[in-house]
Design a protein around this motif. Structure first.
Motif, PDB file in Angstrom:
ATOM      1  N   THR A  39       0.834  -1.211   0.000  1.00 15.44           N
ATOM      2  CA  THR A  39       0.000   0.000   0.000  1.00 15.44           C
ATOM      3  C   THR A  39       0.872   1.266   0.000  1.00 15.44           C
ATOM      4  O   THR A  39       2.017   1.240   0.472  1.00 15.44           O
ATOM      5  CB  THR A  39      -0.961   0.044   1.209  1.00 15.44           C
ATOM      6  OG1 THR A  39      -1.793   1.208   1.085  1.00 15.44           O
ATOM      7  CG2 THR A  39      -0.222   0.127   2.543  1.00 15.44           C
ATOM      8  N   THR A  40       0.273   2.326  -0.511  1.00 14.16           N
ATOM      9  CA  THR A  40       0.973   3.631  -0.498  1.00 14.16           C
ATOM     10  C   THR A  40       0.501   4.489   0.675  1.00 14.16           C
ATOM     11  O   THR A  40       0.999   5.595   0.867  1.00 14.16           O
ATOM     12  CB  THR A  40       0.726   4.410  -1.806  1.00 14.16           C
ATOM     13  OG1 THR A  40      -0.692   4.600  -1.961  1.00 14.16           O
ATOM     14  CG2 THR A  40       1.277   3.670  -3.004  1.00 14.16           C
ATOM     15  N   LYS A  58       4.163   5.986  -4.167  1.00 21.02           N
ATOM     16  CA  LYS A  58       3.347   6.006  -5.372  1.00 21.02           C
ATOM     17  C   LYS A  58       4.155   5.637  -6.618  1.00 21.02           C
ATOM     18  O   LYS A  58       3.673   4.888  -7.479  1.00 21.02           O
ATOM     19  CB  LYS A  58       2.747   7.410  -5.523  1.00 21.02           C
ATOM     20  CG  LYS A  58       1.433   7.391  -6.286  1.00 21.02           C
ATOM     21  CD  LYS A  58       0.781   8.752  -6.316  1.00 21.02           C
ATOM     22  CE  LYS A  58      -0.249   8.783  -7.440  1.00 21.02           C
ATOM     23  NZ  LYS A  58      -0.839  10.107  -7.638  1.00 21.02           N
ATOM     24  N   PHE A  61       4.757   1.921  -6.610  1.00 20.99           N
ATOM     25  CA  PHE A  61       3.509   1.188  -6.821  1.00 20.99           C
ATOM     26  C   PHE A  61       3.104   1.253  -8.296  1.00 20.99           C
ATOM     27  O   PHE A  61       2.716   0.233  -8.896  1.00 20.99           O
ATOM     28  CB  PHE A  61       2.386   1.746  -5.932  1.00 20.99           C
ATOM     29  CG  PHE A  61       1.275   0.749  -5.691  1.00 20.99           C
ATOM     30  CD1 PHE A  61       1.196   0.024  -4.515  1.00 20.99           C
ATOM     31  CD2 PHE A  61       0.303   0.516  -6.664  1.00 20.99           C
ATOM     32  CE1 PHE A  61       0.178  -0.910  -4.299  1.00 20.99           C
ATOM     33  CE2 PHE A  61      -0.709  -0.409  -6.464  1.00 20.99           C
ATOM     34  CZ  PHE A  61      -0.778  -1.130  -5.279  1.00 20.99           C
ATOM     35  N   GLU A  62       3.230   2.436  -8.870  1.00 23.32           N
ATOM     36  CA  GLU A  62       2.836   2.580 -10.280  1.00 23.32           C
ATOM     37  C   GLU A  62       3.781   1.799 -11.190  1.00 23.32           C
ATOM     38  O   GLU A  62       3.382   1.304 -12.244  1.00 23.32           O
ATOM     39  CB  GLU A  62       2.735   4.061 -10.661  1.00 23.32           C
ATOM     40  CG  GLU A  62       1.487   4.671 -10.015  1.00 23.32           C
ATOM     41  CD  GLU A  62       1.320   6.172 -10.239  1.00 23.32           C
ATOM     42  OE1 GLU A  62       2.283   6.820 -10.718  1.00 23.32           O
ATOM     43  OE2 GLU A  62       0.227   6.686  -9.910  1.00 23.32           O
ATOM     44  N   ILE A  65       2.448  -1.716 -11.053  1.00 23.90           N
ATOM     45  CA  ILE A  65       1.256  -1.847 -11.919  1.00 23.90           C
ATOM     46  C   ILE A  65       1.720  -2.018 -13.369  1.00 23.90           C
ATOM     47  O   ILE A  65       1.308  -2.953 -14.061  1.00 23.90           O
ATOM     48  CB  ILE A  65       0.337  -0.597 -11.820  1.00 23.90           C
ATOM     49  CG1 ILE A  65      -0.236  -0.461 -10.402  1.00 23.90           C
ATOM     50  CG2 ILE A  65      -0.780  -0.666 -12.855  1.00 23.90           C
ATOM     51  CD1 ILE A  65      -1.004   0.832 -10.158  1.00 23.90           C
ATOM     52  N   TRP A  73      -5.039  -4.877  -7.880  1.00 25.43           N
ATOM     53  CA  TRP A  73      -4.805  -3.635  -7.155  1.00 25.43           C
ATOM     54  C   TRP A  73      -6.038  -2.753  -7.251  1.00 25.43           C
ATOM     55  O   TRP A  73      -6.891  -2.954  -8.126  1.00 25.43           O
ATOM     56  CB  TRP A  73      -3.566  -2.895  -7.673  1.00 25.43           C
ATOM     57  CG  TRP A  73      -3.671  -2.437  -9.107  1.00 25.43           C
ATOM     58  CD1 TRP A  73      -3.371  -3.158 -10.209  1.00 25.43           C
ATOM     59  CD2 TRP A  73      -4.136  -1.166  -9.572  1.00 25.43           C
ATOM     60  NE1 TRP A  73      -3.615  -2.440 -11.339  1.00 25.43           N
ATOM     61  CE2 TRP A  73      -4.084  -1.204 -10.981  1.00 25.43           C
ATOM     62  CE3 TRP A  73      -4.575  -0.007  -8.934  1.00 25.43           C
ATOM     63  CZ2 TRP A  73      -4.476  -0.114 -11.784  1.00 25.43           C
ATOM     64  CZ3 TRP A  73      -4.956   1.079  -9.729  1.00 25.43           C
ATOM     65  CH2 TRP A  73      -4.898   1.005 -11.131  1.00 25.43           C
ATOM     66  N   GLU A  75      -7.459   1.559  -6.098  1.00 24.19           N
ATOM     67  CA  GLU A  75      -7.170   2.850  -5.483  1.00 24.19           C
ATOM     68  C   GLU A  75      -8.343   3.189  -4.583  1.00 24.19           C
ATOM     69  O   GLU A  75      -9.495   3.158  -5.024  1.00 24.19           O
ATOM     70  CB  GLU A  75      -6.970   3.930  -6.553  1.00 24.19           C
ATOM     71  CG  GLU A  75      -6.230   5.140  -6.022  1.00 24.19           C
ATOM     72  CD  GLU A  75      -5.977   6.206  -7.075  1.00 24.19           C
ATOM     73  OE1 GLU A  75      -6.074   5.885  -8.291  1.00 24.19           O
ATOM     74  OE2 GLU A  75      -5.711   7.349  -6.690  1.00 24.19           O
ATOM     75  N   ASN A  79      -5.284   6.313  -2.081  1.00 24.78           N
ATOM     76  CA  ASN A  79      -4.164   5.409  -1.783  1.00 24.78           C
ATOM     77  C   ASN A  79      -4.276   4.119  -2.598  1.00 24.78           C
ATOM     78  O   ASN A  79      -5.381   3.626  -2.837  1.00 24.78           O
ATOM     79  CB  ASN A  79      -4.155   5.040  -0.290  1.00 24.78           C
ATOM     80  CG  ASN A  79      -3.758   6.215   0.578  1.00 24.78           C
ATOM     81  OD1 ASN A  79      -2.759   6.890   0.304  1.00 24.78           O
ATOM     82  ND2 ASN A  79      -4.550   6.471   1.601  1.00 24.78           N
ATOM     83  N   TYR A  80      -3.136   3.598  -2.985  1.00 23.67           N
ATOM     84  CA  TYR A  80      -3.122   2.325  -3.696  1.00 23.67           C
ATOM     85  C   TYR A  80      -3.014   1.164  -2.717  1.00 23.67           C
ATOM     86  O   TYR A  80      -2.332   1.247  -1.694  1.00 23.67           O
ATOM     87  CB  TYR A  80      -1.894   2.240  -4.627  1.00 23.67           C
ATOM     88  CG  TYR A  80      -1.966   3.068  -5.871  1.00 23.67           C
ATOM     89  CD1 TYR A  80      -2.986   2.881  -6.804  1.00 23.67           C
ATOM     90  CD2 TYR A  80      -0.962   4.011  -6.164  1.00 23.67           C
ATOM     91  CE1 TYR A  80      -3.021   3.629  -7.982  1.00 23.67           C
ATOM     92  CE2 TYR A  80      -0.989   4.756  -7.334  1.00 23.67           C
ATOM     93  CZ  TYR A  80      -2.025   4.563  -8.235  1.00 23.67           C
ATOM     94  OH  TYR A  80      -2.047   5.284  -9.394  1.00 23.67           O
ATOM     95  N   GLY A  82      -2.624  -3.289  -3.126  1.00 22.62           N
ATOM     96  CA  GLY A  82      -2.504  -4.361  -4.114  1.00 22.62           C
ATOM     97  C   GLY A  82      -1.810  -5.592  -3.564  1.00 22.62           C
ATOM     98  O   GLY A  82      -1.226  -5.569  -2.475  1.00 22.62           O
TER      99      GLY A  82
END
Lengths: 205, 205
Positions: A39-40, A58, A61-62, A65, A73, A75, A79-80, A82
């Motif tokens: 998680t972010t 972030k 995390f991106e 993805i 995942w 949002e 917040n993300y 996944g």
């Protein structure tokens, strides 16, 4: 695919107690591995990196993805969240089962990528009981409760897309049912086709 | 079909110990009902009508075949053996599970008439182990042993037509696996579609 662990996906409408059931299950079955989410969002007091979550930023995390390193995942409120795929795969390859507790939308995303998983849906014994539990928390307005019950009702119907339905009448009973499902799935013929073939090759030596 | 018991069909090549496993299972799980076969053979010493078998005569047995009152039947060395359907249906309707222990050919006949049953195949851990067990009985010639091993090997491959495969490494472990399958199958989504529908109808009363 024989001799590997199973991915056990546990989901259900919010308020059905899936978190409590998973905790009970993991406490009593030490061979099961809990899938830790990335998680972010910022760690809360008492939360530990690698136990409660994998905390990340972030950009990272991106990148995950982008590189398809996540089983699923979402949002939520900016917040993300996944599920890192590599960790799940590693545990499964070692022959251990992985428990993934996730909301219904996430569960269906996992099913698309990993249809051989075991999908278990936790439901309340009745809508009356679910209403009682949500009211018991004392955090929701009447309007919010009505909205949540309506949503839960729509979600319950989604149970048909799962392999198993477990009624959460009593935490221990429900956790035992999941433990039985985990055991039974090891014997599922679809997971034992290599075994059937191999035994025949070992003809009397 | 919701809220009824399941027909649990336990089979496997001869010598795999399915009889011993079933006995263990039934001793420890009193809610399970054993399906008693009907037969035209004479009772042996110690056998009781209604416990070991339903003893009957040829005329009555052939009437049952004629009237389709048997889930399956076979003729072995001039005697008939079969599973009375009415008794099985009665127990299932009461919501109890029925255990039917039967040879592989019989199991496949049951599957044709009752595909919603739970079909469990017991296999030996290896052909070497199976040979050891058959030799251990001391009743078979080398030629007979070789023939039985060849037959068992062909039969093991038939495991793919079952829902579950249970390796009989150790009686208690195998019986526990079957108990887990019995529990898990109660949660099988295909057996709970009415439940999913009914809960939604009970919207907050």
């Amino acid at each position: 695919m024989d001799f590997t662990g199973n991915l056990i996906v546990i989901s259900g409408p919010s308020g059905t107690g899936k978190g409590t059931i998973c905790k009970k299950l993991l406490d009593e079955h030490k061979t099961l591995t809990y899938s830790i989410s990335a998680t972010t969002r910022q760690p809360r007091t008492g939360e530990t990196h690698g136990i409660n979550y994998w905390f990340t930023d972030k950009i990272e995390f991106e990148r995950m993805i982008e590189q398809e390193e996540l089983l699923e995942w979402a949002e939520v409120y900016g917040n993300y969240y996944g599920t890192p795929l590599a960790r799940v795969q590693e545990v499964l390859k070692n022959g251990q089962d992985v428990i993934l507790e996730i909301d219904p939308q996430g569960a269906m995303n996992v099913k698309k990528k990993f249809p051989q998983g075991v999908f278990i849906y936790i439901i309340p014994p009745s809508m009356t009981e679910l209403e009682k539990r949500i009211r018991g928390r004392g955090t929701d307005s009447d309007e919010s409760i009505a909205r949540r019950l309506k949503a839960a009702c729509d979600e319950i119907r989604m149970g048909v897309y799962y392999n198993y339905v477990v009624v959460n009448d009593e935490i221990t009973v429900a956790a035992n049912k999941i433990a039985a499902i985990v055991e039974a799935e090891k014997c599922n013929v679809l997971r034992n086709t290599d075994l059937l073939r191999q035994i025949c090759e070992d003809k009397g030596e």
